[in-house]
Design an enzyme around this catalytic site. Structure first.
Site, PDB file in Angstrom:
ATOM      1  N   TRP A 219     -73.332  18.543  69.565  1.00 32.16           N
ATOM      2  CA  TRP A 219     -73.796  17.012  69.545  1.00 32.16           C
ATOM      3  C   TRP A 219     -73.932  16.650  67.997  1.00 32.16           C
ATOM      4  CZ3 TRP A 219     -78.643  15.252  68.262  1.00 32.16           C
ATOM      5  CH2 TRP A 219     -78.026  13.497  68.551  1.00 32.16           C
ATOM      6  N   HIS A 220     -74.557  18.001  67.508  1.00 38.01           N
ATOM      7  CA  HIS A 220     -75.172  17.182  66.096  1.00 38.01           C
ATOM      8  C   HIS A 220     -74.426  17.641  64.656  1.00 38.01           C
ATOM      9  CE1 HIS A 220     -79.123  18.576  66.849  1.00 38.01           C
ATOM     10  NE2 HIS A 220     -79.453  18.182  66.758  1.00 38.01           N
ATOM     11  N   GLY A 221     -72.570  18.259  65.192  1.00 33.45           N
ATOM     12  CA  GLY A 221     -71.383  18.381  64.304  1.00 33.45           C
ATOM     13  C   GLY A 221     -70.514  19.868  65.156  1.00 33.45           C
TER      14      GLY A 221
END
Length: 388
Positions: free
Chosen positions: A320-322
């Protein structure tokens, strides 16, 4: 304009919320006016990017149609396939916004706050399916919940039933005085954390590490601890701003941090760090995965199911962060810590190897702090890109 990114933003918000404060101090309702304030504040936040504003509008229409359609469907039927389809469609814009930067220089879908708005949409669909939300939600209230401007960019992530309770509550003048006092205190705490402590760590230490470190190892070690502290004070400061403004608007947004660096183990840490996000992943990913596996009886070993749940949870949180390597490894790192601690906890219940006393409690805090800081070091990407 970035939320809480300049004194100009605070000045404008103060002007916008002046009528709210006046109404509140007179014991009068102010939620209708606050809806109007949210529209104006969003216009201010997205005034510099027409693309972002259009993306926000289209995303909101998409989520509202999904939520309204699923609530209407749930009153008549309860098919799993429709539920899964609704969840997938709710996640779809966020997934595309995360993938698009790898295929195009212009992200036509992404905008500030898309993750947190998506989490609210998924939550509403899942809680409707669970029977926790039984009635249709008025369109104006649904929009207000999803787009509530104080928390739009980085949370905290509120739950609709709690938000609705605050929205419906009749607040007396004395009760509002307390809300106003708590809100202003939170805003001052945010200034202390973000613009004094966080800024000082970043400007006077991290930016000048070359003057303090005498070797590459020292440089990375100092960076690891200073970055961890900076990340906390910067993010906790932002959260304090969001919570403070929420309180002034009569909404008690949940806390996001609870002294995370005195955690006694990694589980305790995730009950203290970015709590609204970690609790969201716990309730809507981990618990549902464990329940689903146990219900299907695919795996009978509860400890194995629990560990698989932790791996899934933190992999998703990392992704989700990347999709960059540091975020994926950060997720894997915390998944391994949780699995290892889970095994140690079970072992210690049987063998009492680690006694509970003040000394071991202090040692546990120190150990946890170092493991947490190394995780933030991975997260920062400094492990792969030397030089600050």
């Amino acid at each position: 304009m970035t939320p809480y990114g300049s004194f100009t933003f605070f000045f404008i918000v103060a002007i916008l919320l002046a009528p709210t404060i006046i109404l509140g101090l007179q014991g009068k309702r102010f939620q209708t006016y606050n809806m109007f304030v949210t529209i104006l504040a969003l216009g201010l936040i997205f005034s510099s990017t027409l693309r972002g504003a259009i993306a926000l509008i289209l995303f909101t229409i998409w989520q509202v149609l999904l939520i309204k359609s699923y609530i209407a469907y749930r009153k008549k039927a309860n098919g799993n396939s429709i539920f899964y389809l609704a969840v997938i469609l709710s996640i779809l814009p966020l997934a595309l916004s995360k993938l698009m930067p790898y295929f195009s220089q212009v992200n036509l879908i992404g905008f500030l706050g898309i993750s947190y708005l998506t989490f609210k949409g998924i939550q509403l669909i899942m809680e409707t399916r669970d029977g926790l939300i039984k009635k249709d939600i008025p369109l104006s209230r649904l929009l207000y919940f999803i787009l509530f401007f104080p928390t739009i960019s980085s949370g905290p992530i509120d739950r609709y039933r709690r938000f609705e309770k605050n929205f419906q509550a009749e607040v007396t003048a004395d009760q509002y005085k307390l809300l106003l006092y708590q809100g202003i205190n939170k805003i001052f705490q945010g200034f202390l954390y973000k613009y004094i402590i966080g800024y000082s760590i970043n400007h006077f230490f991290i930016a000048k590490l070359r003057f303090y470190a005498h070797s590459q190892f020292e440089h990375q070690l100092y960076y690891m601890y200073s970055y961890s502290l900076y990340l906390f004070f910067d993010f906790a400061g932002y959260s304090a701003f969001a919570i403070g403004v929420s309180y002034i608007m009569g909404i008690k947004s949940p806390e996001n941090f609870n002294l995370p660096f005195i955690s006694r183990n990694i589980k305790d840490f995730w009950n203290r760090w970015h709590m609204s996000l970690s609790f969201w992943f716990r309730d809507f990913v981990y618990m549902r995965f464990v329940f689903w596996i146990m219900k299907k009886k695919w795996i009978k070993n509860r400890n194995l199911v629990s560990n698989l749940g932790y791996i899934l949870l933190f992999l998703l949180m990392g992704i989700w962060h990347g999709l960059e390597i540091q975020y994926i490894l950060y997720g894997i790192y915390h998944a391994l810590l949780m699995v290892i601690y889970n095994s140690f906890e079970r072992f210690n219940k049987k063998h009492k190897w680690w006694p509970q006393n003040k000394f071991t409690h202090a040692v546990a805090i120190i150990i946890t702090f170092h493991f947490v800081c190394f995780g933030f070091y991975i997260f920062s990407g400094q492990l792969f890109h030397k030089g600050v």
